[in-house]
Design an enzyme around this catalytic site. Structure first.
Site, short mmCIF file in Angstrom:
data_model
loop_
_atom_site.label_atom_id
_atom_site.label_comp_id
_atom_site.label_asym_id
_atom_site.label_seq_id
_atom_site.Cartn_x
_atom_site.Cartn_y
_atom_site.Cartn_z
N GLY A 108 0.81 -1.23 0.00
CA GLY A 108 0.00 0.00 0.00
C GLY A 108 0.83 1.27 0.00
N CYS B 75 0.87 6.09 0.86
CA CYS B 75 -0.54 6.50 0.93
C CYS B 75 -1.28 5.73 2.01
CB CYS B 75 -1.17 6.27 -0.44
SG CYS B 75 -2.94 6.42 -0.44
N GLY C 123 2.16 23.75 3.94
CA GLY C 123 1.54 23.13 2.77
C GLY C 123 0.43 22.18 3.21
N VAL D 231 13.20 28.89 9.13
CA VAL D 231 13.74 28.34 10.38
C VAL D 231 15.24 28.13 10.20
CG1 VAL D 231 13.64 26.41 12.00
CG2 VAL D 231 11.54 27.26 10.95
N HIS E 255 -31.90 19.05 -4.37
CA HIS E 255 -32.09 19.96 -3.24
C HIS E 255 -32.51 19.17 -2.01
CE1 HIS E 255 -33.24 23.49 -0.95
NE2 HIS E 255 -34.36 22.87 -0.65
P1 FAD Z 1 4.48 5.24 -2.55
O1 FAD Z 1 3.11 5.30 -2.04
O2 FAD Z 1 5.51 6.02 -1.82
O3 FAD Z 1 4.89 3.70 -2.58
C1 FAD Z 1 6.18 3.27 -2.94
C2 FAD Z 1 6.43 1.89 -2.38
O4 FAD Z 1 7.63 1.36 -2.96
C3 FAD Z 1 6.66 1.88 -0.87
O5 FAD Z 1 5.89 0.89 -0.27
C4 FAD Z 1 8.15 1.58 -0.72
O6 FAD Z 1 8.44 0.88 0.45
C5 FAD Z 1 8.38 0.71 -1.96
N1 FAD Z 1 9.78 0.67 -2.41
C6 FAD Z 1 10.64 1.71 -2.54
N2 FAD Z 1 11.81 1.29 -3.06
C7 FAD Z 1 11.69 -0.04 -3.25
C8 FAD Z 1 12.57 -1.03 -3.77
N3 FAD Z 1 13.78 -0.74 -4.24
N4 FAD Z 1 12.13 -2.31 -3.80
C9 FAD Z 1 10.90 -2.64 -3.35
N5 FAD Z 1 10.02 -1.73 -2.87
C10 FAD Z 1 10.42 -0.43 -2.84
N6 FAD Z 1 -1.99 12.04 -1.60
C11 FAD Z 1 -3.30 12.19 -1.96
O7 FAD Z 1 -3.63 12.03 -3.12
N7 FAD Z 1 -4.25 12.51 -1.01
C12 FAD Z 1 -3.94 12.70 0.28
O8 FAD Z 1 -4.82 13.00 1.09
C13 FAD Z 1 -2.58 12.55 0.68
N8 FAD Z 1 -2.22 12.70 1.98
C14 FAD Z 1 -0.92 12.50 2.34
C15 FAD Z 1 -0.57 12.65 3.67
C16 FAD Z 1 0.75 12.46 4.08
C17 FAD Z 1 1.12 12.63 5.52
C18 FAD Z 1 1.74 12.08 3.12
C19 FAD Z 1 3.16 11.85 3.53
C20 FAD Z 1 1.39 11.93 1.78
C21 FAD Z 1 0.07 12.15 1.38
N9 FAD Z 1 -0.31 12.02 0.04
C22 FAD Z 1 -1.62 12.21 -0.32
C23 FAD Z 1 0.68 11.69 -1.01
C24 FAD Z 1 0.62 10.22 -1.40
O9 FAD Z 1 0.77 9.42 -0.25
C25 FAD Z 1 1.70 9.91 -2.43
O10 FAD Z 1 1.60 10.82 -3.50
C26 FAD Z 1 1.55 8.50 -2.96
O11 FAD Z 1 1.63 7.54 -1.93
C27 FAD Z 1 2.62 8.20 -4.02
O12 FAD Z 1 2.40 6.92 -4.51
P2 FAD Z 1 3.55 6.07 -5.22
O13 FAD Z 1 2.86 4.84 -5.73
O14 FAD Z 1 4.30 6.91 -6.17
O15 FAD Z 1 4.60 5.68 -4.06
#
Ligand code: FAD
Length: 460
Positions: A38, A41, A179, A234, A439
């Site tokens: 997962g 996210c 942000g 900061v 409505h």
């Molecule tokens: P990620 O979700 O980062 O997943 C990458 C995965 O790859 C991870 O599990 C990692 O462990 C794995 N991985 C990395 N390198 C390797 C490797 N070499 N081998 C095997 N596995 C690996 N976005 C929204 O749209 N709505 C929101 O409300 C929102 N709220 C957020 C709140 C917070 C506090 C944060 C930090 C982020 C939020 N985001 C939100 C942003 C969102 O979480 C990210 O944009 C999204 O998770 C990116 O997805 P991704 O698939 O690119 O990577």
């Protein structure tokens, strides 16, 4: 050596959406993941944050429920229990995801994937080698910490640290960064009674969003007792009895104290151990460069989501990129419009935007007319005590097309989908006005904003 049509590294929203699409397109698919399923996210981002926000929303509603004729005495919150519920939500969704991966018969490799050739991946922990006709990098991002002296002191934490701090609430917190993540964390802490100070380097909160939204949010935060310093850089953090932070604002040095400091100022691409030395992947400042099909400079390697250069770091953007990449790999035309991306902030009230602000549209040479409706005139908003906020729509005067929408009101994060559909399909004010909205609903305010725009002249 096991061989696949597609091997996806990373199981965040990008990787899992891609895997799902891939099996539906008939590709033999595997996922490599080195942490929990997962990604950010589900485990350290969207879902845990929204779960905490859900708890505090209820707490706030009960606090003021005497206004609607319900008296509650002895109201308390149980901080560890709020976190237990958050963890249960995450686990439930993670189990669902794991089940669907199993159902789709996607092979899962638990470990760190290292790309050793255009078609080769080695699993670091097991030394297993796998072959892939195509590789999709979906390794996401991780919090980046600025080089501020004292950033590694105890009780200075990033978003991962905040979300996993489950034992006790910090009474006084400074958040570096105003942000999306910073303002959502401020909402949670303030509702639970912490003294919150936000330190933002730019001249307003949510600097990438519409000015009206930032002003409104600032006003509401200040009313709730949140201290906001904008234009604040900061410079250092020191440990005395509590943490003392020093920042520069308008050329003056100022200091403050806090029991904890949350650093919420951006994320860096996650590429640790991802490439063997001989892989000449094109990157810029650590982010992987891709074309419009999410393809890197190496033909068989694609990349999506937070790890890519220029990505809007949002879960739905990562998923959409995943679908585009898989469609390209499977030889299908792209079905997703990456040009229209809603952005949501889960404050109270919610904030959601899509397309251009009036200022952005004017800067691009459009003659613009806007229509605004105030939620204080919307029946459902008054009934539900959600009458703060507004909906603002931006139209091109010449073509009458909707260019952008900015919403700050209850259910904004759901209602923005209608606006995204309208922009994607080049709908005009006249066409949006022709739609009957039920409505009483919050979305009636969209009709009012459209009608207000229709009677207005260009405001170039
Ligand atoms: P990620 O979700 O980062 O997943 C990458 C995965 O790859 C991870 O599990 C990692 O462990 C794995 N991985 C990395 N390198 C390797 C490797 N070499 N081998 C095997 N596995 C690996 N976005 C929204 O749209 N709505 C929101 O409300 C929102 N709220 C957020 C709140 C917070 C506090 C944060 C930090 C982020 C939020 N985001 C939100 C942003 C969102 O979480 C990210 O944009 C999204 O998770 C990116 O997805 P991704 O698939 O690119 O990577």
């Amino acid at each position: 050596m096991e061989s696949y049509d597609l091997v996806i590294i990373g199981s965040g929203p990008g990787g899992t959406a891609a895997a799902n699409k891939s099996v539906r397109m008939g590709l033999k698919t595997a996922i490599v993941e080195n942490r929990e399923f997962g990604g950010t996210c589900l485990n350290r981002g969207c879902i845990p944050t929204k779960s905490l926000l859900h708890s505090v929303k209820h707490y706030e509603a009960i606090k003021t429920s005497a206004d609607i004729g319900i008296t509650v005495t002895g109201l308390e919150f149980d901080f560890p229990r709020i976190h237990q519920r958050k963890n249960a939500v995450v686990e439930k969704l993670r189990n669902g995801l794991t089940q669907s991966i199993k159902r789709d018969k996607i092979k899962v490799y638990q470990g760190t994937g290292t790309i050793t050739g255009p078609h080769n991946i080695r699993i670091k922990e097991s030394n297993e080698e796998i072959r892939a006709e195509n590789i999709l990098i979906a390794t996401g991002s991780e919090p980046s910490l600025p080089p501020i002296p004292g950033i590694d002191l105890p009780n200075v934490m990033n978003s991962d640290g905040f979300l996993s701090r489950e034992d006790s609430l910090l009474s006084n917190v400074a958040i570096i960064g105003g942000g999306v993540i910073g303002v959502e964390f401020a909402t949670i802490l303030n509702a639970l009674g912490s003294q919150v100070t936000i330190l933002e380097a730019m001249n307003r909160l949510l600097p990438t969003m519409d000015k009206d939204i930032a002003q409104n949010l600032t006003m509401q935060f200040k009313k709730r007792g949140i201290v906001i310093h904008t234009g604040a850089m900061v410079e250092k953090i020191q440990k005395e009895n509590s943490l003392t932070y020093t920042f520069e604002k308008n050329g003056q040095k100022e200091t403050g104290t806090a029991a904890g400091i949350i650093v919420a100022i951006g994320r860096k691409a996650h590429t640790t151990s991802l490439f063997a030395d001989n892989i000449p992947i094109a990157m810029e400042r650590g982010f992987i460069i891709v074309d419009e099909n999410c393809r890197t400079n190496i033909k068989s390697i694609y990349a999506i989501g937070d790890v890519t250069k220029g990505s809007i770091q949002l879960a739905h953007y990562a998923s959409s990129m995943g679908i585009i990449a898989v469609e390209k790999i499977a030889g299908h035309p792209s079905s997703v419009n990456l040009g229209v991306v809603p952005g949501c902030v889960y404050t109270a009230p919610e904030i959601a935007t899509v397309g251009m602000t009036a200022a952005e549209a004017k800067a691009k040479g459009y003659a613009v007319k806007t229509g605004k409706s105030l939620m204080s005139a919307n029946g459902k908003s008054v009934v539900e005590e959600e009458d703060r906020g507004f909906i603002k729509l931006v139209f091109d005067t010449e073509s009458d097309r909707l260019l952008g929408a900015q919403m700050m009101c209850a259910r904004a994060t759901d209602m923005i989908a209608e606006m995204a559909t309208a922009i994607s399909h080049s709908l005009t004010a006249k066409e949006l006005a022709a739609i009957i909205r039920p409505h009483p609903t919050f979305c009636e305010a969209v009709t009012e904003a459209v009608e207000n725009a229709m009677v207005r002249q260009s405001i170039v």
